[in-house]
Enzyme design. Sequence first.
Site, mmCIF file in Angstrom:
data_model
loop_
_atom_site.group_PDB
_atom_site.id
_atom_site.type_symbol
_atom_site.label_atom_id
_atom_site.label_comp_id
_atom_site.label_asym_id
_atom_site.label_seq_id
_atom_site.Cartn_x
_atom_site.Cartn_y
_atom_site.Cartn_z
ATOM 1 N N HIS A 13 38.274 32.373 37.289
ATOM 2 C CA HIS A 13 38.067 33.656 37.793
ATOM 3 C C HIS A 13 37.442 33.180 39.397
ATOM 4 O O HIS A 13 36.277 32.470 39.315
ATOM 5 C CB HIS A 13 36.807 34.310 37.272
ATOM 6 C CG HIS A 13 36.586 35.571 37.672
ATOM 7 N ND1 HIS A 13 35.291 36.208 37.530
ATOM 8 C CD2 HIS A 13 37.386 36.654 38.049
ATOM 9 C CE1 HIS A 13 35.249 37.365 37.757
ATOM 10 N NE2 HIS A 13 36.821 37.661 38.084
ATOM 11 N N GLU A 40 42.253 32.772 39.869
ATOM 12 C CA GLU A 40 42.359 34.248 40.473
ATOM 13 C C GLU A 40 41.508 34.272 41.703
ATOM 14 O O GLU A 40 40.636 33.712 41.743
ATOM 15 C CB GLU A 40 41.660 35.099 39.065
ATOM 16 C CG GLU A 40 41.956 36.588 39.501
ATOM 17 C CD GLU A 40 40.693 37.229 39.974
ATOM 18 O OE1 GLU A 40 40.623 38.314 40.151
ATOM 19 O OE2 GLU A 40 39.604 36.365 40.226
ATOM 20 N N ASP A 42 40.888 37.611 44.833
ATOM 21 C CA ASP A 42 41.036 38.842 45.512
ATOM 22 C C ASP A 42 41.571 38.999 46.782
ATOM 23 O O ASP A 42 40.798 38.357 47.792
ATOM 24 C CB ASP A 42 39.392 39.644 45.255
ATOM 25 C CG ASP A 42 38.961 39.624 44.016
ATOM 26 O OD1 ASP A 42 39.487 40.282 42.965
ATOM 27 O OD2 ASP A 42 37.917 38.834 43.565
ATOM 28 N N HIS A 55 36.155 40.267 47.259
ATOM 29 C CA HIS A 55 36.202 41.003 46.005
ATOM 30 C C HIS A 55 35.658 42.740 46.567
ATOM 31 O O HIS A 55 36.359 43.390 46.298
ATOM 32 C CB HIS A 55 35.262 40.536 44.998
ATOM 33 C CG HIS A 55 35.213 41.478 43.831
ATOM 34 N ND1 HIS A 55 34.198 42.649 43.812
ATOM 35 C CD2 HIS A 55 36.215 41.661 42.629
ATOM 36 C CE1 HIS A 55 34.332 43.152 42.610
ATOM 37 N NE2 HIS A 55 35.392 42.784 41.937
ATOM 38 N N GLU A 115 44.869 39.162 42.941
ATOM 39 C CA GLU A 115 44.462 40.480 42.627
ATOM 40 C C GLU A 115 44.377 41.412 43.953
ATOM 41 O O GLU A 115 43.804 40.832 44.919
ATOM 42 C CB GLU A 115 43.038 40.820 42.021
ATOM 43 C CG GLU A 115 42.663 42.299 41.628
ATOM 44 C CD GLU A 115 41.651 42.521 41.059
ATOM 45 O OE1 GLU A 115 41.074 43.937 41.132
ATOM 46 O OE2 GLU A 115 40.847 41.715 40.370
#
Length: 243
Positions: A13, A40, A42, A55, A115
Amino acid sequence: MVVTWPYPKFIAHRGAGTSAPENTLAAFQLGYDAGFRMFECDAKLSADGVVFLLHDATLDRTTNARGMAHTYKWDQLKELDAGSWHSKEYAGIGLATLEQLAHFCIQRNCQLNIEIKPSPGFDFITGERVAQEARRLWSGQSVPPLLTSFKRESLRGALQSAPELVRGLLMHELASDWREAVGSLQCQVVACHFPIYNHALIEQIRYLGLGSLAYTVNDADTATSLLSIGVDSIVTDNLAYAT
């Protein structure tokens, strides 16, 4: 349709969970050193259209600046301290672009879940630009990045600009129209908050030929349970899951 799932079971993450300043190259390096081979992140747009990693909608929490991130140009953003908020060890670490992270991943044969995290009011164009950059940066690679978003318009933008890339609909709660949504957005993956999953949902997902991803799972019992019912990949902050 995801015929064969090309991604590892565990995904780090934001690079290395909470063990390093999220979404920085230092975090991805720490996650890699721990043994992760998929991450992962953002992604959003700067004022001048550079795809960079962050994020939040604002810079307040994770940098030494204040205000809405999309109002800053990349030349300003790249000078910020994105590490001191986490710990003295990472003081002075900067923000990263998607291009920098792409080079990091490709050089190490790692996979990436991007993301799409648009600033307010920029849903479609962010999806469009992130997908364009992903297509360019991963051109010729055997496994493309996985693009996910809670924002359907972002996924619509990604679909329009790079339909060949893998897309996933993120959901914190199971939407009543999730089947229609993944169909209209031509998603190949369903990405849910982990408590949503059960045997019945996994059966539906598999019947539709989709892959499944769960976030954010940090304890062993929950991870084991999710994998046992057929969840394909798990996003985690726990560096122990790398080995």
